[in-house]
Motif scaffolding. Sequence first.
Motif, PDB file in Angstrom:
ATOM      1  N   VAL A 139     -16.337  44.005  23.908  1.00 42.44           N
ATOM      2  CA  VAL A 139     -16.168  44.633  22.592  1.00 42.44           C
ATOM      3  C   VAL A 139     -15.861  46.117  22.755  1.00 42.44           C
ATOM      4  O   VAL A 139     -14.968  46.663  22.096  1.00 42.44           O
ATOM      5  N   ARG A 140     -16.580  46.778  23.651  1.00 40.04           N
ATOM      6  CA  ARG A 140     -16.343  48.210  23.872  1.00 40.04           C
ATOM      7  C   ARG A 140     -14.917  48.468  24.364  1.00 40.04           C
ATOM      8  O   ARG A 140     -14.251  49.410  23.911  1.00 40.04           O
ATOM      9  N   PHE A 141     -14.443  47.634  25.271  1.00 32.23           N
ATOM     10  CA  PHE A 141     -13.090  47.795  25.801  1.00 32.23           C
ATOM     11  C   PHE A 141     -12.050  47.597  24.700  1.00 32.23           C
ATOM     12  O   PHE A 141     -11.048  48.314  24.647  1.00 32.23           O
ATOM     13  N   ALA A 142     -12.282  46.633  23.809  1.00 30.13           N
ATOM     14  CA  ALA A 142     -11.349  46.404  22.699  1.00 30.13           C
ATOM     15  C   ALA A 142     -11.290  47.608  21.771  1.00 30.13           C
ATOM     16  O   ALA A 142     -10.206  47.980  21.285  1.00 30.13           O
ATOM     17  N   LEU A 143     -12.435  48.238  21.527  1.00 25.20           N
ATOM     18  CA  LEU A 143     -12.455  49.406  20.649  1.00 25.20           C
ATOM     19  C   LEU A 143     -11.784  50.606  21.309  1.00 25.20           C
ATOM     20  O   LEU A 143     -11.150  51.419  20.634  1.00 25.20           O
ATOM     21  N   GLU A 144     -11.917  50.726  22.624  1.00 25.15           N
ATOM     22  CA  GLU A 144     -11.318  51.856  23.338  1.00 25.15           C
ATOM     23  C   GLU A 144      -9.843  51.645  23.629  1.00 25.15           C
ATOM     24  O   GLU A 144      -9.091  52.613  23.778  1.00 25.15           O
ATOM     25  N   HIS A 145      -9.404  50.387  23.705  1.00 26.13           N
ATOM     26  CA  HIS A 145      -8.004  50.069  24.033  1.00 26.13           C
ATOM     27  C   HIS A 145      -7.482  49.013  23.053  1.00 26.13           C
ATOM     28  O   HIS A 145      -7.201  47.875  23.443  1.00 26.13           O
ATOM     29  N   PRO A 146      -7.341  49.382  21.780  1.00 23.11           N
ATOM     30  CA  PRO A 146      -6.952  48.373  20.772  1.00 23.11           C
ATOM     31  C   PRO A 146      -5.585  47.750  21.013  1.00 23.11           C
ATOM     32  O   PRO A 146      -5.392  46.558  20.770  1.00 23.11           O
ATOM     33  N   ALA A 147      -4.620  48.538  21.493  1.00 28.40           N
ATOM     34  CA  ALA A 147      -3.278  47.978  21.727  1.00 28.40           C
ATOM     35  C   ALA A 147      -3.310  46.956  22.850  1.00 28.40           C
ATOM     36  O   ALA A 147      -2.632  45.922  22.785  1.00 28.40           O
ATOM     37  N   LEU A 148      -4.089  47.213  23.878  1.00 33.54           N
ATOM     38  CA  LEU A 148      -4.215  46.250  24.973  1.00 33.54           C
ATOM     39  C   LEU A 148      -4.917  44.989  24.498  1.00 33.54           C
ATOM     40  O   LEU A 148      -4.562  43.873  24.902  1.00 33.54           O
ATOM     41  N   PHE A 149      -5.901  45.138  23.632  1.00 34.25           N
ATOM     42  CA  PHE A 149      -6.567  43.972  23.040  1.00 34.25           C
ATOM     43  C   PHE A 149      -5.554  43.119  22.278  1.00 34.25           C
ATOM     44  O   PHE A 149      -5.546  41.886  22.391  1.00 34.25           O
ATOM     45  N   GLU A 150      -4.696  43.766  21.506  1.00 35.47           N
ATOM     46  CA  GLU A 150      -3.682  43.025  20.741  1.00 35.47           C
ATOM     47  C   GLU A 150      -2.736  42.283  21.674  1.00 35.47           C
ATOM     48  O   GLU A 150      -2.347  41.144  21.408  1.00 35.47           O
ATOM     49  N   LEU A 151      -2.351  42.934  22.773  1.00 38.43           N
ATOM     50  CA  LEU A 151      -1.430  42.292  23.713  1.00 38.43           C
ATOM     51  C   LEU A 151      -2.083  41.081  24.370  1.00 38.43           C
ATOM     52  O   LEU A 151      -1.462  40.013  24.479  1.00 38.43           O
ATOM     53  N   LEU A 152      -3.338  41.226  24.791  1.00 39.08           N
ATOM     54  CA  LEU A 152      -4.017  40.137  25.505  1.00 39.08           C
ATOM     55  C   LEU A 152      -4.364  38.979  24.582  1.00 39.08           C
ATOM     56  O   LEU A 152      -4.396  37.821  25.015  1.00 39.08           O
ATOM     57  N   LYS A 153      -4.645  39.267  23.326  1.00 33.73           N
ATOM     58  CA  LYS A 153      -5.054  38.205  22.398  1.00 33.73           C
ATOM     59  C   LYS A 153      -3.906  37.698  21.536  1.00 33.73           C
ATOM     60  O   LYS A 153      -4.096  36.801  20.716  1.00 33.73           O
ATOM     61  N   GLY A 154      -2.716  38.259  21.702  1.00 33.39           N
ATOM     62  CA  GLY A 154      -1.581  37.860  20.880  1.00 33.39           C
ATOM     63  C   GLY A 154      -0.973  36.545  21.333  1.00 33.39           C
ATOM     64  O   GLY A 154      -1.322  35.999  22.387  1.00 33.39           O
ATOM     65  N   PRO A 155      -0.035  36.020  20.559  1.00 37.73           N
ATOM     66  CA  PRO A 155       0.567  34.714  20.862  1.00 37.73           C
ATOM     67  C   PRO A 155       1.741  34.758  21.818  1.00 37.73           C
ATOM     68  O   PRO A 155       2.363  33.741  22.085  1.00 37.73           O
ATOM     69  N   ALA A 156       2.057  35.927  22.373  1.00 40.36           N
ATOM     70  CA  ALA A 156       3.286  36.076  23.166  1.00 40.36           C
ATOM     71  C   ALA A 156       3.293  35.199  24.402  1.00 40.36           C
ATOM     72  O   ALA A 156       4.357  34.827  24.894  1.00 40.36           O
ATOM     73  N   PHE A 157       2.137  34.854  24.947  1.00 41.71           N
ATOM     74  CA  PHE A 157       2.101  34.169  26.233  1.00 41.71           C
ATOM     75  C   PHE A 157       1.854  32.674  26.115  1.00 41.71           C
ATOM     76  O   PHE A 157       2.015  31.949  27.071  1.00 41.71           O
ATOM     77  N   ARG A 158       1.417  32.245  24.958  1.00 36.38           N
ATOM     78  CA  ARG A 158       1.125  30.821  24.811  1.00 36.38           C
ATOM     79  C   ARG A 158       2.395  29.982  24.695  1.00 36.38           C
ATOM     80  O   ARG A 158       2.363  28.781  24.904  1.00 36.38           O
ATOM     81  N   GLY A 159       3.519  30.611  24.333  1.00 32.35           N
ATOM     82  CA  GLY A 159       4.759  29.857  24.182  1.00 32.35           C
ATOM     83  C   GLY A 159       5.445  29.540  25.494  1.00 32.35           C
ATOM     84  O   GLY A 159       6.336  28.694  25.531  1.00 32.35           O
ATOM     85  N   ASP A 160       5.067  30.206  26.594  1.00 39.41           N
ATOM     86  CA  ASP A 160       5.718  29.998  27.887  1.00 39.41           C
ATOM     87  C   ASP A 160       4.655  29.940  28.978  1.00 39.41           C
ATOM     88  O   ASP A 160       4.496  30.890  29.750  1.00 39.41           O
ATOM     89  N   PRO A 161       3.915  28.847  29.077  1.00 40.64           N
ATOM     90  CA  PRO A 161       2.855  28.756  30.090  1.00 40.64           C
ATOM     91  C   PRO A 161       3.375  28.900  31.518  1.00 40.64           C
ATOM     92  O   PRO A 161       2.679  29.428  32.379  1.00 40.64           O
ATOM     93  N   GLU A 162       4.597  28.427  31.768  1.00 37.08           N
ATOM     94  CA  GLU A 162       5.151  28.515  33.121  1.00 37.08           C
ATOM     95  C   GLU A 162       5.368  29.968  33.518  1.00 37.08           C
ATOM     96  O   GLU A 162       5.046  30.378  34.632  1.00 37.08           O
ATOM     97  N   GLY A 163       5.921  30.759  32.604  1.00 37.08           N
ATOM     98  CA  GLY A 163       6.168  32.162  32.913  1.00 37.08           C
ATOM     99  C   GLY A 163       4.904  32.991  32.979  1.00 37.08           C
ATOM    100  O   GLY A 163       4.876  34.028  33.634  1.00 37.08           O
TER     101      GLY A 163
END
Length: 271
Positions: A139-163
């Motif tokens: 939780v602390r890391f998410a508050l200190e690095h909100p953009a990184l939290f968005e990148l890690l929890k976003g849907p960008a990577f679920r569409g291409d499991p191979e990549g």
Amino acid sequence: MPPGRKRAEEPPAKKRAKPATPAKKRATPAKKTAKPPAGRAPSKRAARGYHHGDLKRALVDAGLALLEESGVDAVRVREAARRVGVSPAAPFRHFPSREDFLREVALAGVERFELASAAEIAAATSPLLRFRAHGLASVRFALEHPALFELLKGPAFRGDPEGARALLAAQDEAQARLRRMIEEAREHGELRPTDPIVTEVAGRAMVYGLARMFLDGQLPREGAMELTEAVFDVLGEGLAQAPAGSSSTRSGQSTDHVDQTKHEPPRQDSR
């Protein structure tokens, strides 16, 4: 010769011209390569030389900086190349697409979290407290690095499991570490007999939910970690195998000290 006639003066013999001595060529002094004065920084051209592997790391670091400064949309390969000081085409042998670049930046973000949380988790004195410390650090890391939290929890990577194999493998390893903490806590008698996968999902859901509510403004940032600890203690009360008659949590704290009105969510205007 007849008497009285003077001998005609013979013209003076012409002097033979001496053959010209070829002029000696002057030796051109060799040009000396000027050395930069001591203390002067090397030129940009020299600084742009990267050994194999260094350029990729430098680009990822530039991508992380762009992410922290301006969010996910600002993370572009060309801008990272400009910051590093290479041509726009240079990065593409490492990152054929922007998605590949984003995945490497996300993977570096996972490594950054592991480094940031390692000391806090290691300082915990039991498996259950390590599980709790991991959640607090998340939780602390998410508050200190909100953009990184968005990148890690976003849907960008679920569409291409191979990549996203490397990134998904890192996430799987992180979840496996959580399950090991839970299983060790059960072996030490700190947890009630529950399914470790269910317990792990409950912990992850609580971490994600709290971080999301703080970042979205549904909960105030002020006192965020104090509230997070209190919420974790409530979960711990429900999971922990506490001694009979004990009202304290596994962290050794009570939730009575938390000012409930301080953490009320913002009221929605019903008009």
